[in-house]
Design a protein around this motif. Structure first.
Motif, PDB file in Angstrom:
ATOM      1  N   PRO A  45       0.811  -1.235   0.000  1.00 51.84           N
ATOM      2  CA  PRO A  45       0.000   0.000   0.000  1.00 51.84           C
ATOM      3  C   PRO A  45       0.839   1.278   0.000  1.00 51.84           C
ATOM      4  CG  PRO A  45      -0.217  -1.176   2.084  1.00 51.84           C
ATOM      5  CD  PRO A  45       0.761  -1.958   1.279  1.00 51.84           C
ATOM      6  N   LEU A  46       1.598   1.453  -1.065  1.00 52.57           N
ATOM      7  CA  LEU A  46       2.448   2.635  -1.208  1.00 52.57           C
ATOM      8  C   LEU A  46       2.167   3.267  -2.568  1.00 52.57           C
ATOM      9  CD1 LEU A  46       5.114   4.220  -0.191  1.00 52.57           C
ATOM     10  CD2 LEU A  46       6.306   2.740  -1.790  1.00 52.57           C
ATOM     11  N   ASP A  47       1.812   4.549  -2.574  1.00 47.17           N
ATOM     12  CA  ASP A  47       1.558   5.250  -3.832  1.00 47.17           C
ATOM     13  C   ASP A  47       2.654   6.267  -4.072  1.00 47.17           C
ATOM     14  OD1 ASP A  47      -0.756   3.779  -4.057  1.00 47.17           O
ATOM     15  OD2 ASP A  47      -1.892   5.245  -2.872  1.00 47.17           O
ATOM     16  N   VAL A  48       3.059   6.368  -5.336  1.00 52.37           N
ATOM     17  CA  VAL A  48       4.171   7.235  -5.702  1.00 52.37           C
ATOM     18  C   VAL A  48       3.636   8.499  -6.380  1.00 52.37           C
ATOM     19  CG1 VAL A  48       6.211   7.429  -7.167  1.00 52.37           C
ATOM     20  CG2 VAL A  48       5.722   5.272  -6.012  1.00 52.37           C
ATOM     21  N   ILE A  49       4.098   9.644  -5.907  1.00 48.40           N
ATOM     22  CA  ILE A  49       3.773  10.911  -6.562  1.00 48.40           C
ATOM     23  C   ILE A  49       5.061  11.427  -7.168  1.00 48.40           C
ATOM     24  CG2 ILE A  49       2.958  13.280  -6.237  1.00 48.40           C
ATOM     25  CD1 ILE A  49       1.239  12.335  -4.011  1.00 48.40           C
ATOM     26  N   ARG A  50       5.018  11.754  -8.474  1.00 45.21           N
ATOM     27  CA  ARG A  50       6.250  12.142  -9.160  1.00 45.21           C
ATOM     28  C   ARG A  50       6.283  13.644  -9.363  1.00 45.21           C
ATOM     29  NH1 ARG A  50       5.997   9.908 -13.953  1.00 45.21           N
ATOM     30  NH2 ARG A  50       8.176   9.363 -14.295  1.00 45.21           N
ATOM     31  N   LEU A  51       7.324  14.283  -8.821  1.00 42.83           N
ATOM     32  CA  LEU A  51       7.406  15.748  -8.787  1.00 42.83           C
ATOM     33  C   LEU A  51       8.784  16.228  -9.206  1.00 42.83           C
ATOM     34  CD1 LEU A  51       5.966  16.285  -5.198  1.00 42.83           C
ATOM     35  CD2 LEU A  51       4.725  16.637  -7.319  1.00 42.83           C
ATOM     36  N   ARG A  52       8.934  17.543  -9.319  1.00 43.45           N
ATOM     37  CA  ARG A  52      10.277  18.130  -9.438  1.00 43.45           C
ATOM     38  C   ARG A  52      10.955  17.956  -8.087  1.00 43.45           C
ATOM     39  NH1 ARG A  52      11.575  23.595 -12.148  1.00 43.45           N
ATOM     40  NH2 ARG A  52      13.531  22.694 -11.449  1.00 43.45           N
ATOM     41  N   ASP A  53      12.241  17.684  -8.116  1.00 45.47           N
ATOM     42  CA  ASP A  53      12.902  17.374  -6.845  1.00 45.47           C
ATOM     43  C   ASP A  53      12.795  18.497  -5.811  1.00 45.47           C
ATOM     44  OD1 ASP A  53      14.693  19.096  -8.060  1.00 45.47           O
ATOM     45  OD2 ASP A  53      16.477  17.906  -7.563  1.00 45.47           O
ATOM     46  N   ASP A  54      12.788  19.753  -6.297  1.00 45.77           N
ATOM     47  CA  ASP A  54      12.730  20.899  -5.375  1.00 45.77           C
ATOM     48  C   ASP A  54      11.441  20.932  -4.548  1.00 45.77           C
ATOM     49  OD1 ASP A  54      14.920  22.793  -7.056  1.00 45.77           O
ATOM     50  OD2 ASP A  54      13.697  21.392  -8.219  1.00 45.77           O
ATOM     51  N   ASP A  55      10.379  20.299  -5.074  1.00 50.95           N
ATOM     52  CA  ASP A  55       9.091  20.334  -4.382  1.00 50.95           C
ATOM     53  C   ASP A  55       8.933  19.203  -3.373  1.00 50.95           C
ATOM     54  OD1 ASP A  55       8.403  22.539  -5.886  1.00 50.95           O
ATOM     55  OD2 ASP A  55       7.472  21.346  -7.473  1.00 50.95           O
ATOM     56  N   ILE A  56       9.854  18.232  -3.415  1.00 47.46           N
ATOM     57  CA  ILE A  56       9.696  17.042  -2.571  1.00 47.46           C
ATOM     58  C   ILE A  56       9.756  17.358  -1.059  1.00 47.46           C
ATOM     59  CG2 ILE A  56      10.684  14.762  -2.026  1.00 47.46           C
ATOM     60  CD1 ILE A  56      11.225  14.468  -5.082  1.00 47.46           C
ATOM     61  N   PRO A  57      10.759  18.154  -0.609  1.00 47.13           N
ATOM     62  CA  PRO A  57      10.747  18.479   0.826  1.00 47.13           C
ATOM     63  C   PRO A  57       9.462  19.218   1.240  1.00 47.13           C
ATOM     64  CG  PRO A  57      12.864  19.028  -0.129  1.00 47.13           C
ATOM     65  CD  PRO A  57      11.951  18.706  -1.268  1.00 47.13           C
ATOM     66  N   GLN A  58       8.971  20.075   0.353  1.00 50.10           N
ATOM     67  CA  GLN A  58       7.775  20.865   0.679  1.00 50.10           C
ATOM     68  C   GLN A  58       6.533  20.004   0.895  1.00 50.10           C
ATOM     69  OE1 GLN A  58       8.528  23.924   1.033  1.00 50.10           O
ATOM     70  NE2 GLN A  58       9.980  24.605  -0.544  1.00 50.10           N
ATOM     71  N   VAL A  59       6.372  18.978   0.042  1.00 52.12           N
ATOM     72  CA  VAL A  59       5.163  18.161   0.211  1.00 52.12           C
ATOM     73  C   VAL A  59       5.247  17.318   1.490  1.00 52.12           C
ATOM     74  CG1 VAL A  59       4.470  18.094  -2.217  1.00 52.12           C
ATOM     75  CG2 VAL A  59       5.968  16.298  -1.342  1.00 52.12           C
ATOM     76  N   MET A  60       6.482  17.000   1.897  1.00 55.28           N
ATOM     77  CA  MET A  60       6.611  16.293   3.187  1.00 55.28           C
ATOM     78  C   MET A  60       6.355  17.268   4.327  1.00 55.28           C
ATOM     79  SD  MET A  60       9.752  13.672   2.798  1.00 55.28           S
ATOM     80  CE  MET A  60      10.913  14.790   2.046  1.00 55.28           C
ATOM     81  N   ASN A  61       6.851  18.483   4.172  1.00 52.60           N
ATOM     82  CA  ASN A  61       6.675  19.484   5.221  1.00 52.60           C
ATOM     83  C   ASN A  61       5.195  19.784   5.449  1.00 52.60           C
ATOM     84  OD1 ASN A  61       8.805  20.836   6.749  1.00 52.60           O
ATOM     85  ND2 ASN A  61       7.587  22.650   6.325  1.00 52.60           N
ATOM     86  N   ALA A  62       4.444  19.765   4.356  1.00 52.57           N
ATOM     87  CA  ALA A  62       3.010  20.036   4.459  1.00 52.57           C
ATOM     88  C   ALA A  62       2.228  18.793   4.876  1.00 52.57           C
ATOM     89  CB  ALA A  62       2.512  20.553   3.119  1.00 52.57           C
TER      90      ALA A  62
END
Ligand code: ATP
Ligand code: ZN
Length: 297
Positions: A45-62
């Motif tokens: 049960p793991l879903d992958v969201i593919r983003l620009r690398d710069d946005d990855i910390p932000q989506v975790m922060n949020a």
């Protein structure tokens, strides 16, 4: 109650393929959404969201994604930025992943006047990492102007935009091609698995633990080798001592051979040609080194 996990990985670029390969090596099979932005884990049960690398910390922060794979350089830049803005940092490194290795360095035109960090006082440095650079300059008591460029930082000195640059270096060939010399390393980096510090359900925490166990198993399997050889009975200790990362080997009798045994062992550290030569000198023969595909516990 959410029973699934979301992980953010780079959609295209230097970390994209290896990030996905790692998840697939953990045995997870994915079904892609039509726009290929989301990949759904079919047997985990793991879903992958593919983003620009710069946005990855932000989506975790949020708290939008519980996990993310990103370079330590990007994670550090976002961390400094959030701290500077007085916002809280809600992500942390779980495991360094050993790929995407590079360093964030300061470089200046070859054979020029800038050979030390101090010589950059009052000068201009171009970078895509303004927060890391500013913190580094402050720590080193250098006062320089920081100019942020999103890309092509290495051409800034020849364009006259800056006196020096701070950019990612792996082999150094880009620096050489632009006649730049490295002055100082600000940060060593590799890709890391990060987790959001947002609240997680018990199920999600268990899934993270399971995934981490698989990742660690995959990583140690990659570094490990299964070694088989024939050893004279009186040389077993000497031969075992040469095998890297082996505590207790398995010994088996050889038919019609009273003098020697078959020795099998999992070497948890790299096995190199030098080791094989030493083994041979110590009396080992019929040496075979095999890859280990999976390893647990
Ligand atoms: P995106 O479109 O996702 O923003 P990008 O252009 O910022 O991509 P890439 O060039 O794909 O990023 O690099 C991604 C990461 O790969 C870097 O942040 C760094 O962690 C790592 N990396 C490893 N070696 C290098 C290198 N020589 N140059 C740049 N990045 C490197
Ligand atoms: Zn980027």
């Amino acid at each position: 109650m959410t029973k699934r996990l979301k992980i953010a990985i780079q959609s295209k670029g230097r970390l994209a393929e290896e990030s996905l390969d790692l998840l697939q090596a953990c045995g997870i099979k994915f079904r892609r959404s039509k726009d290929k932005l989301f990949w759904y884990g079919e047997n985990f049960p793991l879903d992958v969201i593919r983003l620009r690398d710069d946005d990855i910390p932000q989506v975790m922060n949020a708290g939008v994604c519980e996990l993310g794979i990103v370079g330590e350089n990007v994670a550090a830049e976002v961390r400094y930025e959030l701290e500077k803005l007085g916002k809280s940092v809600e992500f942390e490194l779980l495991e360094a992943l050993g790929f995407g290795r590079c360093r964030l360095s300061i470089a200046a035109p070859e054979g020029g006047v800038f050979e030390t960090l101090a010589s950059l006082n009052g000068k201009t440095i171009a970078t895509s990492y303004p927060y890391i650079l500013s913190a580094f300059l402050k720590d080193n008591d250098v006062q320089a102007n920081v100019v942020e460029l999103k890309g092509s930082v290495e051409i800034a000195p020849s364009l006259g935009v800056a006196d020096a640059i701070a950019d990612l270096v792996s082999t150094g060939s880009t620096l050489v091609a632009h006649r730049l010399a490295e002055l100082d390393v600000m940060l060593q980096s590799e890709a890391g698995l990060y987790q959001s510090m947002c609240e997680k359900t018990v199920e999600q925490q268990e899934l993270i633990d399971r995934l981490l166990l698989r990742i660690r198993g995959y990583q140690s399997a990659q570094a490990s080798k299964y070694v088989m050889l024939h050893a004279p009975k009186n040389k077993i200790d000497a031969i075992t001592a040469i095998l890297p990362g082996v505590e207790t080997p398995t010994l088996m009798n050889l038919e019609h051979d009273e003098e020697r045994v078959a020795l099998h062992a999992v070497c948890k550290e790299g096995v190199f040609w030098g080791h094989l030569e030493e083994l041979k000198e110590a009396g080992a023969s019929a040496i075979l080194v095999l890859p280990v595909e999976k390893m647990l516990g």
